[in-house]
Design an enzyme around this catalytic site. Structure first.
Site, PDB file in Angstrom:
ATOM      1  N   CYS A   1      -4.661  -1.863 -41.451  1.00 29.40           N
ATOM      2  CA  CYS A   1      -6.038  -1.889 -40.903  1.00 29.40           C
ATOM      3  C   CYS A   1      -6.126  -1.096 -39.607  1.00 29.40           C
ATOM      4  CB  CYS A   1      -6.528  -3.316 -40.681  1.00 29.40           C
ATOM      5  SG  CYS A   1      -6.789  -4.192 -42.207  1.00 29.40           S
ATOM      6  N   ALA A   2      -5.324  -0.054 -39.513  1.00 28.32           N
ATOM      7  CA  ALA A   2      -5.398   0.850 -38.359  1.00 28.32           C
ATOM      8  C   ALA A   2      -5.161   2.256 -38.908  1.00 28.32           C
ATOM      9  CB  ALA A   2      -4.347   0.470 -37.314  1.00 28.32           C
TER      10      ALA A   2
END
Ligand code: PLP
Length: 460
Positions: free
Chosen positions: A383-384
């Site tokens: 999620c980055a």
């Protein structure tokens, strides 16, 4: 497992004298089956996603559960007790975060929820500054038309310089907010929060600290860091009961429309003669907590705050540093391993380490660590996406998911493996992880894997 040649000696890391035993957590006696036969104690090394509950949190929740009751307007004894515990939990969190006397503590569902709440509470013309290195929870809630996303800095000093320049250059001199993580969920590296807060304030901006990865590992002081808000999640702080926190300045929160409209957030509601409804909203934290609150979630967070404070962060930090050294030294000794880092080897970091192995697809490696060694890690972009793509260096060139080896030497990997740990992690878990990576890289996986829904799973 059959091993074709004796392994080179594992690097030894001298124990730190201040290192203590891990804190008791749930699941430490759980065993899981191996595809190669037998069972092994599960090594939970995915703390950065969700940490196991502290035994102390579980015991506190179990002790309270029979006394659980409706909060706020309930007249009964258990309602009053539950209301007291819920409201006192705010004070415990405020002390844990060393908040200012005037700060509000709002209970939310998670860090994502907290940052979305703050995004809705910003003054209408507020401009937001983030680095591209943020978790999506800190990258996405803002109004894109009023967002400046800054390049990944390559040192803490550069981060401060880049932010200062961006704030100084802004054309619009209305309200501004900087959102920054305390510790990266990809590299584990600590960010220069105090310096970024000083830069923000010097340029008339405010700052919110995403402490999702910092609070479980380090003391956080709102006063000392001089941040305006802090957000964190209970499930990463050993209290997985569905609550999170947004704590900080009351003024913008009070001036904003309630995050959710409904009971609990409203002080008085009257029906108008024209058929509409008038409402007077609370100006306390309750304004943003409409609906029946998650009392057990808040109580569990307060319990975790007390447990970590009583255990003492000095010992917890020293112990975790030791585990970080064991993992980093172990990975450094494995040919083809590249640990992802923005700020370099010497940067202070928490127990979150992401890496790739030349010739290996990360999904395959993570699947083999689980199926053959009982080790739970994570693979992907965490999620980055912008940060991990920057760290991996360009567009992925690895094809397929489960071949071994399946990446051309020198090819850019598709994703990475992340190992993460904390206050409940025994040394044996990280030692087993290091041994497993060494064996897999040297000998290859013992089992066959196939791709299912884009993930690597053992072929039965
Ligand atoms: N911020 C960081 C740095 C994180 O690592 C995470 C989750 O991994 C989040 C925010 C979002 O947390 P949650 O999923 O609990 O909302």
């Amino acid at each position: 497992m059959s091993v074709s040649a004796p392994l080179p000696a594992a690097p030894t890391v001298a124990p730190d004298q201040s290192v203590r035993a891990p804190l008791p957590v749930l699941g430490r006696d759980v065993t899981v089956p191996l595809v190669t036969g037998g069972e092994v104690g599960y090594a939970a090394l995915d703390y950065a996603a969700s940490a196991p509950a502290l035994q102390r949190v579980w015991d506190d929740v179990a002790a309270y559960a029979p006394y659980y009751g409706s909060v706020h307007r309930g007249a009964g004894y258990l309602s009053q007790l539950s209301t007291d515990l819920f409201e006192n939990a705010r004070g415990t969190v405020a002390r844990f975060l060393d908040c200012r006397d005037t700060d509000q503590v709002v209970f939310t569902r998670s860090t994502t929820d907290s940052l979305n709440l703050l995004a809705r509470a910003l003054p209408a013309d507020c401009h937001v500054f983030v680095f591209e290195t943020e978790h999506h929870a800190a990258l996405l809630p803002w109004n894109d038309a009023r967002l400046t996303c800054l390049d990944a800095p390559r040192s803490p000093e550069q981060a401060v310089r880049v932010l200062e320049r961006a704030l100084a250059d802004r054309a619009h001199h209305g309200p501004a907010l900087v959102c920054v993580t305390g510790a990266s969920n990809v590299t584990g590296e600590l960010w220069p929060v105090r310096e970024l807060a000083a830069a923000a304030h010097a340029h008339g901006a405010r700052i919110v600290l995403d402490a999702a990865q910092l609070a479980p590992h380090h003391p956080v002081s709102v006063r000392d860091l001089d941040v305006d808000w802090v957000a964190f999640s209970g499930h990463k702080l050993y209290a997985p009961f569905g609550s999170g926190v947004l704590a900080g300045r009351a003024d913008w929160l009070r001036a904003a429309e309630p995050y959710l409209a409904g009971g609990g957030a409203s002080r008085a509601v009257t029906r108008r003669s024209d058929g509409g409804v008038d409402v007077e909203w609370h100006d306390t934290a309750a304004r943003h907590e409409a609906g029946s609150p998650n009392v057990i979630g808040a109580y569990a967070i307060a319990s975790a705050c007390r447990a970590l404070t009583e255990a003492g962060f000095d010992g917890l930090v020293a112990r975790e540093r030791h585990l970080v050294r064991v993992v980093r030294a172990g990975l450094a000794a494995v040919p083809g391993v590249r640990v992802l880092s923005l700020f370099g080897d010497d940067a202070p970091r928490v127990g979150v380490i992401s890496f790739v192995v030349e010739g290996w697809n990360s999904s395959h490696l993570a699947a083999a660590l689980s199926a053959e060694y009982g080790i739970g890690v994570r693979d992907g972009l965490f999620c980055a996406h912008p940060l991990v793509r920057t760290l991996l260096g360009g567009d992925p060139q690895v094809q397929g998911v489960c071949g071994s080896p399946d990446a051309a030497p020198g090819g850019t990997p598709l994703n990475a493996v992340r190992v993460s740990f904390g206050a409940g992690t025994p040394d044996e878990h990280v030692e087993r992880f290091v041994t497993a990576v060494r064996e897999l890289v040297r000998d290859g996986a013992q089992w066959t894997y196939r791709t299912e829904n884009g993930r690597c799973v053992p072929a039965v």
